[in-house]
Motif scaffolding. Structure first.
Motif, mmCIF file in Angstrom:
data_model
loop_
_atom_site.group_PDB
_atom_site.id
_atom_site.type_symbol
_atom_site.label_atom_id
_atom_site.label_comp_id
_atom_site.label_asym_id
_atom_site.label_seq_id
_atom_site.Cartn_x
_atom_site.Cartn_y
_atom_site.Cartn_z
ATOM 1 N N VAL A 263 0.845 -1.193 0.000
ATOM 2 C CA VAL A 263 0.000 0.000 0.000
ATOM 3 C C VAL A 263 0.885 1.250 0.000
ATOM 4 C CG1 VAL A 263 -1.768 1.285 1.274
ATOM 5 C CG2 VAL A 263 -1.817 -1.222 1.256
ATOM 6 N N ASN A 265 1.251 4.258 1.556
ATOM 7 C CA ASN A 265 0.658 4.705 2.805
ATOM 8 C C ASN A 265 0.854 6.205 3.062
ATOM 9 O OD1 ASN A 265 3.322 4.948 3.928
ATOM 10 N ND2 ASN A 265 3.295 2.760 4.427
ATOM 11 N N LYS A 277 6.098 -2.077 -4.843
ATOM 12 C CA LYS A 277 4.915 -2.871 -4.513
ATOM 13 C C LYS A 277 5.303 -4.334 -4.317
ATOM 14 C CE LYS A 277 2.111 0.226 -7.376
ATOM 15 N NZ LYS A 277 1.250 0.336 -8.591
ATOM 16 N N TRP A 738 -9.991 -0.727 0.637
ATOM 17 C CA TRP A 738 -9.362 -0.210 -0.572
ATOM 18 C C TRP A 738 -9.184 -1.336 -1.583
ATOM 19 C CZ3 TRP A 738 -4.735 3.505 0.929
ATOM 20 C CH2 TRP A 738 -5.233 4.538 1.715
ATOM 21 N N HIS A 740 -7.878 -2.037 -5.815
ATOM 22 C CA HIS A 740 -7.301 -1.520 -7.048
ATOM 23 C C HIS A 740 -8.395 -1.437 -8.116
ATOM 24 C CE1 HIS A 740 -4.830 -1.358 -10.717
ATOM 25 N NE2 HIS A 740 -3.890 -0.838 -9.934
ATOM 26 N N VAL A 774 -3.344 1.053 -3.592
ATOM 27 C CA VAL A 774 -3.123 -0.332 -3.200
ATOM 28 C C VAL A 774 -2.795 -1.125 -4.467
ATOM 29 C CG1 VAL A 774 -5.584 -0.902 -3.369
ATOM 30 C CG2 VAL A 774 -4.102 -2.306 -1.951
ATOM 31 N N ARG A 780 -7.090 -3.536 1.233
ATOM 32 C CA ARG A 780 -6.680 -2.990 2.531
ATOM 33 C C ARG A 780 -7.902 -2.634 3.353
ATOM 34 N NH1 ARG A 780 -6.876 2.174 4.437
ATOM 35 N NH2 ARG A 780 -5.233 2.946 5.837
#
Length: 849
Positions: A263, A265, A277, A738, A740, A774, A780
């Motif tokens: 993530v 952040n 990632k 969350w 994608h 994400v 998430r």
């Protein structure tokens, strides 16, 4: 409806305990002898896990707060304190589950969560608890009572619920406690073997040193911008000033920032970090790929490895495929596992070696299957880079926390406030949830054996904190743990105070079933949490702003007076007084052992005076208690020398005279002790183990999304979720998840939709947030949303609010730590039909009311 009792201010305990003022049962609590309360319209100092505050009281109500003057970067979270004081789900009076009131410990345990509650008097509640403790002690012995209460509520030194419940049970007859923590289970177990200390709480290289010397900073599974809002003590948020300076300096010196995380952040956003990632739970494979590249290209520090570490030869054999698995840990091998391209793995290894690099390892990646491995491997990687003990370089695993990297003040040090010692035995690591190793001289409430009694010789058995459900399911089972063998006790009763296990424990449905093994479950609580709704006896406790106390800042820069701002809501009572009243049902000797003949204000003053005396011997100026109490705080200045502290510098300067606390005195890349345990899932060196659930496992065919559950932004775990702060990010009243854009599109999900997240362990609702922050294949959902089953008490019921721990497996990390997990594989679909209402934030209907 039970009649209200006559008002009484206090009782004198007879015999040897005469003269101790204690609260008694009363419908509306009034100040005790020695207590003080703020006058209406007068601002007072108080404190919380979100920061110190000035309380604003008007018309007898706690209306608002202002940030403490010494906090330049106050958290939004403090604004939830007045709201939670008067929350709709506040517990107002003692209650007993209807079935339990009728049948006692023989009641139908499957009714927990769905049964109605009956209001009772305090006298009745105290009698029920004392009688049940005596029954369990007589029938099964002290080990059958679980008092390992775990949680974060209350920063006070006196009214620390976890410490006090252990103290009370230790005096009453004994109990089983717990060790380690849900936050740092694996890192606390593994790093003493590697560096000789607890890397989750020791002093980090100071921020001013990083600002002046670092060229590359890596946030690896770490989000300090978010997590530094809170602390086990009181955060004063000094770290934010240093992070601001770091960001400004980065522009001048072109400091490079990386975020290695599934993530992107809050911290990555703030520093503009490059996002690497990585697939969840595969960080060890990525680090092994980097280590192989450093070795094969001769970029590693051979001098540091030879002089300051032990066991590199055994690790090198594993790295080069000469071990049992015969797999060479190349960047290409790692890339297939972690999802980071081999070229990127090589680039990072080369850059970290060529620049002064600080690896900031968070706590997220150790809350996973085989969670002992990431920090061990991070320290190994830092050793190969050879910058440990140098200005601006090395590693740190506690920047994640509010005092990490903040220069230490010149304060006298002492034991944690919550440490509770019981004669020859001690709670030890079980004494606090995430307490650091030192405080500015404020010692914990303890039994000094001033009267004779059996508690003097009583030792307290412990189990790993996250194994409570497994313990209930398997009494008598022998398990391996940290080089020892433990036998699970046959638990019959639990007393929880200051915690919310039906938030922080994993696999909620399995937990509900296991909890039926308890014959009696007692809870001290302020609010009708999911835990309170599962209890047989519920006692209303005061909040921090409804009682007097004393505490410190987590950075050790301040001691705070916590002044009672308002009278308790309803019949709420201080935890200290609750336990005194229970012990009064035993004898005056037990009461005296608990109170040591001191009133609450006398305890508070004694904490301060001990600190005062230590400071005086150290040449540190502190005002007398009365002056301190009037002002509300004491500040300790930070010496300039502390601003240049470098972690492990003295070890690097002279590893012979400054040996580490390991058998070799060095960093142990290979641990002979761990190897000697013969564990299947924790070898003698850092190792890549395939997790039970990850994107490369067979489980991903049915549940193709990898769920991660980081710390929340607008609460502390589950605290403050019952205030308006949840409105700042919830989606249609549900915890946000969350996703994608590509994952959402495959499922016909749009931003703002209510979705069902599920796997074989359970199902929850969430609110979709479609974002590229994400990575694809990962979702998430923050931990801490209150569990709100559509059918209360029913195993498998849909949680309509979004408790992520419904979905996460309750499987230990390994035989070493026996820790907990925070990731899972799930599937998601758009919720169809009428969206269920949220019910958890209102008090349950009482029987006959």
């Amino acid at each position: 409806m039970t009649k209200k009792m006559d008002r009484r201010s206090f009782l004198k305990v007879g015999g040897a305990a005469a003269g101790v003022a204690v609260a008694t049962v009363s419908a509306t609590a009034i100040p005790l002898v020695g207590d003080s309360i703020l006058q209406d319209g007068v601002d007072g100092v108080s404190a919380s896990h979100f920061g110190a505050v000035k309380t604003k009281v008007r018309n007898g109500r706690f209306e608002s707060v202002e940030a403490f003057e010494g906090d330049s970067y106050p958290s939004t979270l403090i604004q939830g304190l007045p709201a939670r004081t008067y929350a709709q789900d506040r517990i107002l009076y003692p209650c007993v589950r209807e079935g339990y009131l009728k049948h006692g410990y023989k009641s139908d345990k499957s009714k927990r969560g769905s049964d109605k509650y009956v209001r009772v008097s305090w006298e009745k509640a105290f009698d029920l608890i004392a009688d049940e403790l005596k029954r369990v002690y007589k029938s099964y012995g002290p080990d059958a009572v679980f008092g390992g209460s775990y949680g974060w509520f209350c920063v006070g030194s006196l009214n620390n619920p976890q410490a006090l419940v252990g103290r009370m049970l230790g005096v009453a007859g004994g109990y089983t406690s717990r060790t380690l923590t849900y936050s740092t289970h694996a890192i606390r177990a593994i790093t003493p073997y590697v560096t000789g200390g607890d890397e989750s709480s020791n002093q980090q290289t100071a921020y001013p040193n990083l600002i002046a010397n670092s060229e590359c900073i890596v946030f690896w599974s770490s989000d300090p911008i978010n997590t530094n809002q809170i602390a086990w003590g009181v955060p004063d948020h000094q770290s934010y000033e240093y992070m601001k300076q770091l960001k400004a300096e980065a522009k001048k010196r072109n400091i490079k920032f990386y975020c290695i995380d599934p993530v992107y952040n809050n911290t990555a956003m703030y520093f503009g970090a490059e996002h690497i990632k990585v697939r969840p739970t595969t960080d060890v494979a990525m680090m092994l790929g980097m280590a192989h590249y450093l070795y094969s290209e001769n970029l590693y520090s051979k001098e540091f490895v030879e002089k300051y570490t032990s066991g590199f030869a055994e690790f090198k054999a594993y790295l080069l495929g000469e071990g049992e698995d015969k797999v060479i840990k190349t960047p290409e091998w790692a890339a297939k596992i972690c999802g980071v391209e081999a070229s990127v793995i090589k680039m990072l290894a080369k850059e970290f070696a060529s620049k002064r690099t600080m690896l900031m390892g968070g706590w997220g990646f150790q809350r996973a299957h085989h969670g002992e491995q990431p920090h061990w491997m991070l320290i190994t990687l830092a050793s190969m880079l050879g910058q440990i003990g140098l200005a601006g370089g090395g590693f740190g695993c506690a920047y994640h926390y509010s005092d990490g990297g903040v220069p230490a003040p010149a304060a006298a040090t002492g034991n944690p406030l919550s440490d509770v010692k019981m004669g020859n035995g001690s709670q030890g690591a079980a004494a606090s949830a995430d307490a650091p190793a030192a405080s500015p001289g404020l010692t914990g409430i303890s039994v000094n054996s001033k009267v004779d009694g059996p508690w003097k010789q009583r030792k307290i058995p412990v189990i790993p904190v996250s194994r409570i459900v497994e313990c209930l399911e398997n009494p008598g089972r022998e398990i391996l743990f940290d080089g020892k063998k433990l036998t699970y006790p046959d638990l019959k009763m639990a007393y929880w105070a200051g915690g919310n296990p039906f938030h922080h424990h994993q696999d909620r449905n399995r937990m509900i079933k296991a909890w039926q093994k308890f014959e009696t479950f007692v809870v001290n609580e302020c609010f009708w949490t999911a835990t309170a709704r599962m209890a047989d006896i519920v006692l209303p406790a005061t909040t921090e702003q409804e009682r007097n106390d004393i505490t410190k800042s987590h950075t050790n820069s301040y001691i705070f007076a916590m002044k009672k701002a308002v009278e308790p809501v309803g019949e709420a009572m201080d935890d200290f007084d609750i336990f005194v009243n229970i012990l009064r049902r035993f004898s005056a000797a037990e009461v005296l052992a608990f109170t040591e003949g001191k009133s609450k204000m006398e305890w508070i003053k004694s904490f301060y005076d001990e600190s005062y005396n230590k400071a005086k011997k150290s040449g540190v100026a502190m005002p007398a208690f009365d002056e301190f109490w009037e002002k509300g705080f004491v500040k300790f200045e930070t010496p300039e020398a502390a601003k240049n502290f470098i972690k492990y510098k003295t070890f690097r300067d002279n590893p012979v005279t400054n040996r580490l606390g390991t058998p070799s005195g060095k960093i142990e890349i290979f641990s002979k002790k761990i190897a000697g345990y013969g564990y299947k899932e924790c070898k003698g060196h850092p190792t890549w183990f395939e997790p039970m659930e990850w994107l490369g496992s067979s489980v991903a065919k049915e549940f193709p999304l990898n769920l991660v559950s980081p710390h929340p932004k607008y609460r502390l775990h589950s605290q403050l979720n019952n205030t308006w702060l949840r409105d700042l990010e919830e989606v249609q009243g549900r915890e946000p998840i969350w996703m994608h854009p590509k994952d959402a599109a495959k499922r016909g999900i749009q931003n703002g939709d209510v979705v069902r997240i599920f796997n074989k362990r359970g199902q929850v609702l969430g609110g979709a947030v479609v974002t590229e922050a994400v990575m694809e294949g990962v979702v998430r959902m923050q931990e801490g949303a209150w569990y709100d089953p559509k059918e209360p008490g029913k195993i498998g019921s849909l949680c309509v609010h979004g408790d992520v721990n419904v979905l996460i497996a309750d499987v230990p990390t390994s035989e070493l730590a026996q820790g907990n997990q925070a990731t899972a594989l799930v599937e998601i679909e758009k919720f169809k039909g009428e969206i269920p209402a949220i019910g958890i934030f209102k008090a349950p209907v009482m029987k006959g009311m």
